[in-house]
Design a protein around this motif. Sequence first.
Motif: not given
Length: 264
Positions: A5-14, A38-44
């Motif tokens: 399986a392709p390696e998961a791309v880490a979510a960018l903390r935005v 583009q996996p991402n996660a809003i941190v603030g």
Amino acid sequence: MTATAPEAVAALRVLVVDDEAPARARLRDLLGDVAGQQPNAIVGMAANGVEALRLLDSAAADVVLADIRMPVMDGVELARHLARLPAPPALVFVTAYDQYAVQAFELAAVDYLLKPVRAQRLAAALERVRARRAPPAADVLATLATRARRHFSVAECGRILLVPVAEVLYLRAELKYVTARTAAREYVLDESLVQIEQEFPRSFLRLHRNCLVALAAVAGVERAAERDGQKEAEPRWEVLLRDLPERLPVSRRQWPAVRQALGL
């Protein structure tokens, strides 16, 4: 044979920084729209640079999406403080500037987004962040600033402390660092007196080779006490401060300029 399986791309903390609530909401929605690409996660989400730096004390970010024109602290000053962090996040400017103005800002950020921001353009910016996260050069940011900074930044315990320029009474060079003195305490700045003097010519006055005083902090001048009863042919002078009992000596070389600046 089982395929790997392709390696998961880490979510960018935005971290999203814009003084307008609708603009912050639009970026939040667009980040959700492009999360599949583009996996991402809003941190603030912050309304200005000061709020952004406070959020970063408790929530690390990989990328900051920052407006340029904001009250309290604009995007360029925020970028100058971010660059001092031990592990600075990548910076993407979000701006309504026209294409010609944006070319200058492109030098100081991983990318820029023109308002109104489009989903595919945001996705492309995040892709560039993954490829290049180098912080902007301090000298480039200084040339982009449209006004003097309102804060000095101090790195302490892995975070940035903001010292309002208006609260600094004097600055003194000591070895490789500059100490900024406020009424409350001292702070160590990783800057030079020459740089500060050039940036704030109307705020600080040079007293001697190793000291600048805030003009607003000067209560007056007084002739220095003569030592051992010996009178000098040429008197020495000291600057009195409004909020500290400390006296700052003035060099003979700087005295004419100090006297002129203080209207003596």
